[in-house]
Design a protein around this motif. Structure first.
Motif, mmCIF file in Angstrom:
data_model
loop_
_atom_site.group_PDB
_atom_site.id
_atom_site.type_symbol
_atom_site.label_atom_id
_atom_site.label_comp_id
_atom_site.label_asym_id
_atom_site.label_seq_id
_atom_site.Cartn_x
_atom_site.Cartn_y
_atom_site.Cartn_z
ATOM 1 N N LEU A 1 23.188 42.407 -12.695
ATOM 2 C CA LEU A 1 22.416 43.334 -11.703
ATOM 3 C C LEU A 1 23.109 43.212 -10.645
ATOM 4 O O LEU A 1 23.261 42.215 -10.181
ATOM 5 C CB LEU A 1 21.229 43.669 -11.800
ATOM 6 C CG LEU A 1 20.823 44.839 -11.025
ATOM 7 C CD1 LEU A 1 21.273 46.242 -11.285
ATOM 8 C CD2 LEU A 1 19.074 44.574 -10.288
ATOM 9 N N VAL B 1 23.504 43.450 -7.809
ATOM 10 C CA VAL B 1 22.970 43.572 -5.707
ATOM 11 C C VAL B 1 23.878 43.131 -4.558
ATOM 12 O O VAL B 1 23.249 43.813 -3.447
ATOM 13 C CB VAL B 1 21.545 43.320 -5.902
ATOM 14 C CG1 VAL B 1 20.498 43.332 -4.654
ATOM 15 C CG2 VAL B 1 20.941 43.325 -7.566
ATOM 16 N N PRO C 1 28.189 52.002 -8.398
ATOM 17 C CA PRO C 1 28.027 52.866 -9.512
ATOM 18 C C PRO C 1 29.341 53.653 -9.470
ATOM 19 O O PRO C 1 29.749 54.321 -8.964
ATOM 20 C CB PRO C 1 27.022 53.379 -10.039
ATOM 21 C CG PRO C 1 26.535 52.428 -9.146
ATOM 22 C CD PRO C 1 27.054 52.668 -7.685
ATOM 23 N N ILE D 1 20.558 38.681 -12.400
ATOM 24 C CA ILE D 1 21.125 39.304 -11.178
ATOM 25 C C ILE D 1 21.582 39.025 -10.445
ATOM 26 O O ILE D 1 21.456 37.135 -9.741
ATOM 27 C CB ILE D 1 19.555 39.421 -10.281
ATOM 28 C CG1 ILE D 1 18.070 40.703 -10.947
ATOM 29 C CG2 ILE D 1 19.395 40.346 -8.985
ATOM 30 C CD1 ILE D 1 17.035 40.246 -10.243
ATOM 31 N N ASN E 1 23.658 45.730 -1.983
ATOM 32 C CA ASN E 1 23.883 47.033 -2.174
ATOM 33 C C ASN E 1 23.210 47.587 -2.119
ATOM 34 O O ASN E 1 22.129 47.874 -2.905
ATOM 35 C CB ASN E 1 24.923 46.684 -3.221
ATOM 36 C CG ASN E 1 25.692 47.902 -3.386
ATOM 37 O OD1 ASN E 1 24.869 49.255 -3.326
ATOM 38 N ND2 ASN E 1 27.470 47.813 -3.925
ATOM 39 N N ALA F 1 22.699 50.516 -3.403
ATOM 40 C CA ALA F 1 22.771 51.362 -5.075
ATOM 41 C C ALA F 1 22.095 50.755 -5.961
ATOM 42 O O ALA F 1 21.453 51.442 -7.160
ATOM 43 C CB ALA F 1 24.284 51.679 -5.344
ATOM 44 N N TYR F 2 21.711 49.654 -5.335
ATOM 45 C CA TYR F 2 20.883 48.595 -6.848
ATOM 46 C C TYR F 2 19.349 48.043 -6.157
ATOM 47 O O TYR F 2 18.988 47.293 -7.246
ATOM 48 C CB TYR F 2 22.132 47.507 -7.183
ATOM 49 C CG TYR F 2 23.309 48.135 -8.319
ATOM 50 C CD1 TYR F 2 23.216 48.554 -8.654
ATOM 51 C CD2 TYR F 2 24.813 48.072 -6.968
ATOM 52 C CE1 TYR F 2 24.858 48.766 -10.101
ATOM 53 C CE2 TYR F 2 25.387 48.820 -7.449
ATOM 54 C CZ TYR F 2 25.354 49.128 -8.623
ATOM 55 O OH TYR F 2 26.828 49.490 -9.911
ATOM 56 N N GLU G 1 16.613 48.590 -7.820
ATOM 57 C CA GLU G 1 15.834 48.527 -9.172
ATOM 58 C C GLU G 1 14.869 47.221 -9.508
ATOM 59 O O GLU G 1 13.920 46.553 -9.048
ATOM 60 C CB GLU G 1 17.265 47.905 -9.472
ATOM 61 C CG GLU G 1 17.941 48.591 -9.741
ATOM 62 C CD GLU G 1 17.892 49.860 -10.834
ATOM 63 O OE1 GLU G 1 17.388 49.951 -12.959
ATOM 64 O OE2 GLU G 1 18.850 50.644 -10.687
#
Length: 484
Positions: free
Chosen positions: A129, A131, A137, A446, A467, A469-470, A473
Motif C-alpha cells: 500500500l 501510503v 491512483p 505498507i 498520501n 489518497a491512501y 485505508e
C-alpha cells in the motif's frame, strides 16, 4: 609523508558485516556521528586510506569511497599532499541557531532503511500500500486525457525524428507555459522557459549552474527528501531553516543568512511537501527582503501551484524573476510517468542553464513534452485539475480524521494538496522511531515515508508523511493503532 607523521592509529570501528547496508554506509555514519558528538574536532587529521583500511580490516576501495562521500557531505575536507581533515564541528557549534549544518544525508543508521524503502516509493510497481508515495491512483488523474495525449504525441512528424529536439524544449509547450505564467508573473517570454525531466532535474541544473562545492544552500526542514540528498551530492552544505505549522522561522533564517552567507535557498511556497502548508503574503515579502539583503537566489518549488487556492503567495510574481527561479512540473496534475518539468527564470540566467543541460544530457524528450502540451492545452484539463483539487481536499479532511482516531497528531493543518504529516508526541527511541516503524510497516505490506526522509537530522518524535489518497485505508489504520 612518512607513516610516523600520519594521524595516530585509530581504534577499530564497530563494523557489523552481517548488518543490512554497505560497509561504506556504516563507516560514513560512524565518522559523522563522532563529528556530531565532537569526539573529532575541526582540523583533526584523519588516518590515511591505507592506515584506516589496515586498522579496520576493510579494503582501500571501501575507505576511498567512504572518504569521498564524507567529502561530499562536507564532514571532511582534503588538502593536496596532506590528507583528510575534519571540516566542521558538532551540532552545538554549527550555527548561531544551533542547527547542525551538515549531518549525514540521513541520520546515523538510517541509510539501510532508505535503500530498502525509497525505490518502492518511486517505482509504483510494489504490491505494498503506497501510503508514503508521491503519486496518486491513476484514475484520479483523468486517464482518458493522458492516454489521448500520449497517443497523439506518438504521431510525431517523421522530420522530427532526425535531431535531438530544441535545447530549451518543445517550442509549443514553452509558448503555452509562457502565456499562462504571464497572467501571474507579468510578461514572460518563451525564451525564459526551459523544459526539464521533471522538477528534480530542474533542481539539479540550478545547483550545477549556480553553486560550487562548499557553497551554503538553505533548505526547508522538513523539506523535499530528494533535494536534501541532491544538495549534498553537489558538495554543498545544506542548512535547514525550520518550517512549522506557522510557516518558515524567519528569525532563524535571518540569523543563518547573516552567519552563513548562502548562495541560494530552495522554498516550497504553497502546499509544502511534506506539511501541506503555504507561506503567507507577509512571510513571502519578508523572505524576499532577506534574499535581497543577503544577496542569495531563491528557487521556488512551485509544483503544487495548480492544486492550491487562487491568491496564494508567489515569490516569482512578487519578485518579477529578478532573483527568483521558478520550478514547475506536471507530475502532480497529469502523471509522474511523463517526467516533464520546467524552469522559468530571467533571460540572463537561461543561457547558462541551457549550456549545463546540454552538457549533462543534451535535450529532453520531445515526445513527452508533446504529450504534456496536448493534455494541458485541451479544454478538459482545467476541469480535471479543479476536480482533482476538490478530491484531494475531501481526502485530506478524511485522512486527518482517521489518523487522529488512530492516535496520531498532525504536525500542521494542510491547506490542501496531497499530503498530511502526523505522528505520535512521545519522544523517539531506538525501538520506536520512524525508521523502526517503517520497517515493520513494510513487512506488513505498507510503504511509509518516515520523518527521517524529510529532515536533516533525526526527528525528536516519530512521524510520517501520508498520501491522502491512501491514508484512510483500513490496513494502514489497523497497523497504526497497533503501534500506539
Amino acid at each position: 609523508m612518512a607513516e610516523a607523521e600520519e594521524a595516530p592509529v585509530w581504534p577499530v570501528l564497530a563494523i557489523d558485516r552481517q548488518r543490512r547496508g554497505s560497509l561504506v554506509d556504516q563507516i560514513v555514519a560512524a565518522i559523522s556521528g563522532m563529528v556530531n558528538r565532537r569526539e573529532l574536532r575541526v582540523g583533526t587529521k584523519m588516518p590515511s586510506v591505507r592506515q584506516f583500511a589496515k586498522v579496520n580490516g576493510v579494503s582501500t576501495f571501501t575507505v576511498v569511497e567512504s572518504y569521498d562521500r564524507l567529502l561530499h557531505l562536507g564532514v571532511l575536507s582534503s588538502r593536496r599532499g596532506s590528507g583528510f581533515f575534519v571540516a566542521r564541528g558538532g551540532p552545538d557549534t554549527a550555527s548561531p541557531t544551533g542547527h547542525a549544518i551538515c549531518p549525514s544525508a540521513f541520520p546515523a543508521g538510517f541509510s539501510a532503511a532508505v535503500d530498502a524503502l525509497t525505490p518502492d516509493l518511486y517505482s509504483g510497481q510494489s504490491d505494498a500500500l503506497p501510503v508514503g508515495a508521491g503519486w496518486l491512483p491513476p484514475d484520479w488523474y483523468g486517464e482518458s486525457t493522458i492516454l489521448d495525449a500520449v497517443r497523439h504525441a506518438m504521431k510525431i512528424p517523421a522530420g522530427r525524428l532526425r535531431g535531438y529536439g530544441h535545447p530549451l524544449g518543445f517550442p509549443s509547450l514553452r509558448q503555452h507555459l509562457a502565456h499562462a505564467l504571464s497572467a501571474e508573473l507579468g510578461a514572460v517570454e518563451p525564451e525564459q522557459m526551459l523544459l526539464t525531466h521533471g522538477a528534480t532535474h530542474a533542481f539539479d541544473l540550478v545547483l550545477r549552474t549556480l553553486t560550487r562545492p562548499g557553497d551554503v544552500v538553505f533548505v526547508e526542514d522538513p523539506g523535499y527528501s530528494n533535494l536534501l540528498a541532491l544538495v549534498r551530492h553537489h558538495g554543498c552544505v545544506p542548512v535547514g531553516i525550520p518550517r512549522t505549522a506557522a510557516g518558515l522561522d524567519m528569525e532563524a533564517l535571518a540569523q543563518e543568512a547573516a552567519a552563513q552567507h548562502p548562495k541560494l535557498m530552495f522554498v516550497n511556497t504553497v502546499l509544502q511537501n511534506p506539511l501541506g502548508t503555504s507561506l503567507s503574503q507577509a512571510q513571502a515579502h519578508r523572505l524576499l527582503a532577506l534574499a535581497e539583503a543577503f544577496d542569495f537566489w531563491l528557487v521556488e518549488d512551485d509544483i503544487y501551484r495548480e492544486l492550491a487556492a487562487p491568491g496564494e503567495a508567489s515569490l516569482a510574481a512578487m519578485d518579477g524573476l529578478r532573483r527568483v527561479i521558478r520550478i514547475g512540473s506536471f507530475s502532480k496534475t497529469l502523471s509522474p510517468v511523463l517526467r516533464v518539468g520546467s524552469i522559468c527564470a530571467s533571460s540572463s540566467l537561461i543561457p547558462e542553464l541551457v549550456r549545463v543541460k546540454m552538457l549533462t544530457g543534451l535535450t529532453t524528450s520531445e515526445v513527452n513534452e508533446r504529450a504534456v502540451f496536448d493534455a494541458v492545452s485541451s479544454r478538459a484539463y482545467r476541469r480535471q485539475v479543479e476536480r482533482l483539487a476538490q478530491q484531494l481536499a475531501q481526502a485530506g479532511e478524511r485522512a486527518q480524521e482517521r489518523l487522529q482516531e488512530a492516535g496520531l497528531q498532525p504536525l500542521a493543518r494542510p491547506r490542501g494538496g496531497m499530503f498530511v504529516s502526523a505522528g505520535w508526541p512521545q519522544p523517539a527511541t531506538p525501538q520506536r522511531n520512524g525508521r523502526a516503524i517503517a520497517e515493520r510497516a513494510l513487512r506488513a505490506g505498507i510503504l511509509l515515508a518516515p520523518g527521517e526522509f524529510f529532515s536533516l537530522r533525526a526527528p525528536d518524535t516519530p512521524w510520517f508523511r501520508f498520501n491522502v489518497a491512501y491514508a484512510s485505508e483500513p490496513l494502514l489504520l489497523d497497523f497504526l493503532r497497533a503501534q500506539s
